[in-house]
Design a protein around this motif. Sequence first.
Motif, short mmCIF file in Angstrom:
data_model
loop_
_atom_site.label_atom_id
_atom_site.label_comp_id
_atom_site.label_asym_id
_atom_site.label_seq_id
_atom_site.Cartn_x
_atom_site.Cartn_y
_atom_site.Cartn_z
N PHE A 272 0.59 -1.67 0.02
CA PHE A 272 -0.49 -0.17 0.11
C PHE A 272 0.57 1.41 0.56
O PHE A 272 0.19 2.50 0.00
CB PHE A 272 -1.12 -0.33 1.30
CG PHE A 272 -0.61 -0.20 2.49
CD1 PHE A 272 0.64 0.63 3.33
CD2 PHE A 272 -0.37 -1.23 3.02
CE1 PHE A 272 0.97 0.43 4.34
CE2 PHE A 272 0.26 -2.15 4.24
CZ PHE A 272 1.15 -0.50 5.32
N CYS A 273 2.35 1.54 -0.10
CA CYS A 273 3.17 1.96 0.15
C CYS A 273 3.08 3.18 -1.38
O CYS A 273 2.79 2.16 -2.57
CB CYS A 273 4.54 1.61 1.19
SG CYS A 273 5.53 1.31 -0.25
N ARG A 274 3.55 3.51 -1.55
CA ARG A 274 4.02 4.58 -2.87
C ARG A 274 5.14 3.86 -3.87
O ARG A 274 4.02 3.38 -5.08
CB ARG A 274 5.03 5.61 -2.99
CG ARG A 274 4.89 7.01 -4.44
CD ARG A 274 5.13 8.05 -4.01
NE ARG A 274 4.77 8.79 -5.02
CZ ARG A 274 5.59 9.82 -4.45
NH1 ARG A 274 5.77 10.90 -3.65
NH2 ARG A 274 5.47 11.25 -6.24
N CYS B 114 5.06 0.82 -3.31
CA CYS B 114 4.65 -0.59 -3.95
C CYS B 114 2.94 -0.55 -4.50
O CYS B 114 3.07 -0.97 -5.29
CB CYS B 114 3.49 -1.23 -2.59
SG CYS B 114 5.05 -2.19 -1.98
N GLU B 115 2.33 0.48 -4.39
CA GLU B 115 1.23 0.91 -5.58
C GLU B 115 2.07 0.84 -7.60
O GLU B 115 1.33 0.89 -8.39
CB GLU B 115 0.10 2.61 -5.15
CG GLU B 115 -0.71 1.73 -3.84
CD GLU B 115 -1.12 3.11 -3.96
OE1 GLU B 115 -0.82 3.92 -4.16
OE2 GLU B 115 -2.22 2.48 -2.37
N THR C 291 7.87 -3.15 -5.19
CA THR C 291 7.79 -3.98 -4.11
C THR C 291 8.98 -4.33 -3.46
O THR C 291 9.18 -4.69 -2.20
CB THR C 291 7.33 -5.40 -4.29
OG1 THR C 291 8.01 -5.60 -5.43
CG2 THR C 291 5.20 -5.25 -4.41
N CYS D 204 9.94 -1.25 -0.84
CA CYS D 204 8.76 -1.21 -0.18
C CYS D 204 9.09 0.01 0.91
O CYS D 204 10.20 0.34 1.36
CB CYS D 204 8.05 -2.12 0.24
SG CYS D 204 7.19 -1.98 1.85
N HIS E 271 -1.18 -10.47 0.62
CA HIS E 271 -0.40 -9.59 -0.30
C HIS E 271 1.29 -9.86 -0.27
O HIS E 271 0.92 -10.61 -1.96
CB HIS E 271 0.11 -8.68 -0.01
CG HIS E 271 1.33 -7.29 -0.64
ND1 HIS E 271 0.94 -6.81 -1.57
CD2 HIS E 271 2.21 -7.06 0.41
CE1 HIS E 271 2.08 -6.00 -2.72
NE2 HIS E 271 2.73 -6.58 -1.95
#
Length: 381
Positions: A91-93, A95-96, A100, A103, A140
């Motif tokens: 969900f971090c910038r 990762c989105e 990944t 992260c 995830h």
Amino acid sequence: MKALVYEGAHDVSVKDVPDARIERPTDVLVRVTTTNICGSDLHMYEGRTDMETGRILGHENLGEVIAVGDGVDRVRVGDMVCLPFNISCGFCRNCEAGRTAYCLTTNPDPRTAGAAYGFADMGPHAGGQAELLRVPYGDHNCLVLPGDAHDRESDYVMLSDVFPTGWHATELAGVRAGDSVVIYGAGPVGLMAALSANLRSAAQVMVVDSNPDRLALAEKIGAVPVDDTVATAEEQVDEITKGAGADRGCECVGYQAHDPQGGEHPNMTLNSLVHSVKATGGIGVVGVFVPQDPSSPDSLYQDGEVAFDFGLHWFKGQTMGSGQCDVKAYNRQLCALIEQGKAEPSWIVSHELPLTEAPEGYRHFDARDDGWTKVLLHPAA
């Protein structure tokens, strides 16, 4: 539980340690059935990182889910799962954006983006060379495997790191159908890069190394073995490509690259690629390089710097991509290739050992002893 613990340079031992357990609602607990010794584990094993003693090693992990936290919705007890070596939140910038490997939340060190199991400078997470493994953000991070996973663990475990990383090398290099590709390093990642280049329909794949066993494995899948003890790799690639140079190149060795005489040169493979790859060609660098290496025999690289042939690189208009593999960007698609019989990465496996024999496995793998190419450990045997 039993786990392989890092005690210091060239010193690992199997010990009884507290069981891994569910700590947060989003955790998954895995009984590890297969975990690999990776070439990057050797940087720590040899004392070339600031890995803390007492930590559990192992970032290439596969096993059976035996418990899930209250916040886990998708993963079920009994699922066979493979875990990306890089631990990410989803969900971090970064990762989105699909990055990944970088992260922003799973490593508490604000200077470092990215986390991994049992790895120096990649957060406090315990490794999976143990009977049990806690998986953060389980929904995830867990790749739930197909129904044949129990029978094909030696293939599917490669999805944790080595197969996606080899694919990432070809992605960074820009390999396309019909390309010629030169790969420096016939270790597990280099061999996976060769497999990946084949899967991407490269017309010609060359693999450079000095280890005859590993070169034989490259030749087994149709790659051209380039033994740099016979003549320089640059000369041989030039001859094979009739003076054109390779369209693409992959660096799969890293900062502990050695010449055939055993001398260590952190810039060796990088500069060889600049010479071996054609003008306007692409280079992908997935071999590990670190910001500092006080033990390096190269004074520049003690501060993470290399004498790089940038003038020639610039003059030839080459592109270069580098960095850790975002495993989740590739592992589901590569899993499908394995499930459908289009890829069998286990062809590189040389040894499968119980966890109790892990110290011996590390010793042989580190020495590059004859026949020791990829070592799998089975903690739950």
